[in-house]
Design a protein around this motif. Structure first.
Motif, short mmCIF file in Angstrom:
data_model
loop_
_atom_site.label_atom_id
_atom_site.label_comp_id
_atom_site.label_asym_id
_atom_site.label_seq_id
_atom_site.Cartn_x
_atom_site.Cartn_y
_atom_site.Cartn_z
N UNK A 52 43.12 -40.07 12.93
CA UNK A 52 43.82 -39.51 14.09
C UNK A 52 42.85 -38.91 15.11
N UNK A 53 41.56 -38.92 14.83
CA UNK A 53 40.56 -38.33 15.73
C UNK A 53 40.55 -39.09 17.04
N UNK A 54 40.90 -38.40 18.14
CA UNK A 54 41.04 -39.02 19.45
C UNK A 54 41.97 -40.24 19.41
N UNK A 55 42.96 -40.18 18.54
CA UNK A 55 43.94 -41.25 18.44
C UNK A 55 43.53 -42.39 17.52
N UNK A 56 42.33 -42.32 16.96
CA UNK A 56 41.89 -43.37 16.05
C UNK A 56 41.45 -44.63 16.77
N UNK A 57 40.45 -44.50 17.64
CA UNK A 57 39.96 -45.64 18.41
C UNK A 57 38.98 -46.50 17.64
N UNK A 58 38.37 -47.43 18.35
CA UNK A 58 37.37 -48.33 17.78
C UNK A 58 35.97 -47.76 18.07
N UNK A 59 35.13 -47.78 17.06
CA UNK A 59 33.82 -47.14 17.13
C UNK A 59 32.72 -48.17 17.38
N UNK A 60 31.90 -47.87 18.39
CA UNK A 60 30.77 -48.74 18.73
C UNK A 60 29.86 -48.95 17.52
N UNK A 61 29.49 -47.86 16.87
CA UNK A 61 28.51 -47.95 15.79
C UNK A 61 29.04 -48.74 14.60
N UNK A 62 30.35 -48.69 14.35
CA UNK A 62 30.92 -49.44 13.24
C UNK A 62 31.04 -50.92 13.57
N UNK A 63 31.26 -51.23 14.83
CA UNK A 63 31.22 -52.62 15.24
C UNK A 63 29.82 -53.20 15.02
N UNK A 64 28.81 -52.41 15.37
CA UNK A 64 27.42 -52.86 15.16
C UNK A 64 27.11 -52.98 13.68
N UNK A 65 27.62 -52.07 12.86
CA UNK A 65 27.35 -52.12 11.42
C UNK A 65 27.95 -53.37 10.79
N UNK A 66 29.20 -53.68 11.14
CA UNK A 66 29.80 -54.90 10.60
C UNK A 66 29.07 -56.13 11.13
N UNK A 67 28.70 -56.11 12.42
CA UNK A 67 27.95 -57.22 12.97
C UNK A 67 26.61 -57.41 12.29
N UNK A 68 25.94 -56.33 11.97
CA UNK A 68 24.67 -56.37 11.25
C UNK A 68 24.84 -57.07 9.91
N UNK A 69 25.90 -56.73 9.21
CA UNK A 69 26.18 -57.37 7.93
C UNK A 69 26.51 -58.85 8.09
#
Length: 371
Positions: free
Chosen positions: A277-294
């Motif tokens: 629910x933090x700020x509505x539960x948006x999409x995180x830049x760093x997590x997109x990069x982490x999944x992309x890295x994998x």
């Protein structure tokens, strides 16, 4: 939807480096976010360790080295505190959460003066991984950072299995798989560099972490958010790359990446977890990069590029990257509450820029000879 050219992606990497070094404190700390009310004036080991990895990959050994110098000093000053904690454990005592090392520090290396969800062990493992990886990449000796390395290792040996707050500073009552993965990755990375006694202990603890996660941290064929949970978390890919708790060729790795993508990835942007629910539960830049890295490490270059392109689309006109974006909010009714409490979303977030550098380097967008 038009794609960014290689030149545009490279320009965002140049800007990311510039944002990070421009905001680095004179003492070496990387501020989490220079203007955000709740982060301003503080540096986290977690954010900083990934930011330093991005800077190291960019080729800036000076900036990354200054960060590692700062952490070494911060931890060296806490040698006596860790020794006291270890002595309490030896007497059969369980130190209170308030006695443990903090997760964030002021730029001069002090503890914060305002209340925070401070007991988090992941950053200590992350820093061990980050400093060893940086030294190996650039052929550097670890001797300048050995004091801090030994403090971090000793601390983790004693408290690796204790429940603590997770990456998102929630659920202090749980043992989080991503936290265990970060500790595992740090201990495995540093073990060859330790004295014989510490090396033996590091490998023993790492083996215990792997056994514990195998026994209690898997649900429906994938890693779980915490031991015994059926849910996934956007931080779980780190247990594969970079921390290696689960090898990429293990079916568990593929199942975990697929579960995160299925439950949390929307058009290339990754949520933290479904109940966020933090700020509505948006999409995180760093997590997109982490999944992309994998995905890049798995050989899915197209998938990794999809995430890099998504990140580039989130940049402001000046190139700054925020912590999260509100395009696909999980709980939109909660967003205004956080804006009223802390202001607009943290921008720029140095960790976002650091992760962009990592993914861009993984995909050959930048050279390590930039700095």
């Amino acid at each position: 939807m038009s794609e960014f050219s290689v030149e545009q992606l490279r320009a965002l990497a140049v800007h990311s480096h510039a944002v990070i070094v421009a905001n680095q404190h004179d003492g070496g700390a990387y501020p989490a976010a220079p203007t955000f009310s709740a982060y301003r004036g503080y540096a986290w080991l977690r954010d900083g360790s990934f930011t330093a990895e991005g800077i190291s990959r960019y080729g800036d050994t000076t900036s990354a080295g200054r960060f590692h110098d700062w952490v070494n000093d911060v931890l060296g000053r806490r040698r006596d505190q860790v020794d006291d904690l270890l002595a309490a454990v030896a007497r059969g005592k369980q130190p209170a959460v308030e006695q443990m090392l903090p997760t964030r520090f002021t730029f001069d290396g002090s503890n914060g003066s305002d209340p925070w969800w401070d007991f988090q062990t992941d950053g200590y493992g992350m820093w061990l991984w980050s400093v060893v990886t940086h030294a190996a990449r650039h052929g550097l000796s670890l001797d300048p950072w050995r004091t801090g390395i030994e403090v971090a290792a000793d601390y983790l040996f004693a408290f690796w299995d204790r429940p603590c707050y997770d990456w998102w500073e929630e659920h202090v009552e749980q043992r989080h798989v991503s936290t265990l993965g970060a500790i595992y990755g740090g201990l495995i990375a540093v073990a060859p560099e330790l004295d014989e006694e510490r090396r033996t202990t590091a490998l023993k603890v790492a083996a215990e972490i792997r056994s514990l996660v195998a026994a209690e941290g898997i649900s429906r064929g994938h890693l779980s958010k915490w031991l015994g949970s059926p849910h996934v978390d956007g931080s779980l890919p780190a247990c594969v790359v970079p921390f290696g708790l689960v090898p990429m060729d293990d079916s568990l790795a593929g199942a975990t990446l697929d579960a995160v993508a299925r439950d949390l990835d929307v058009d290339g942007g990754v949520h933290r977890f479904t109940a966020d629910v933090f700020y509505g539960g948006g999409q995180w830049i760093l997590l997109s990069a982490l999944l992309g890295w994998n995905l890049a490490a798995r050989g899915d270059t197209d998938g990794a590029h999809r995430h890099l392109q998504w990140i580039a689309r989130q940049a402001l006109d000046n190139g700054d990257l925020p912590e999260q974006v509100p395009h696909h909010l999980l709980h939109p009714d909660s967003r205004d509450e956080w804006i009223a409490r802390w202001g607009e979303v943290a921008t720029p977030l140095l960790w976002s820029h650091g992760m962009y550098l990592i993914l861009a380097d993984e995909l050959g967008i930048i050279s390590r000879d930039n700095a």
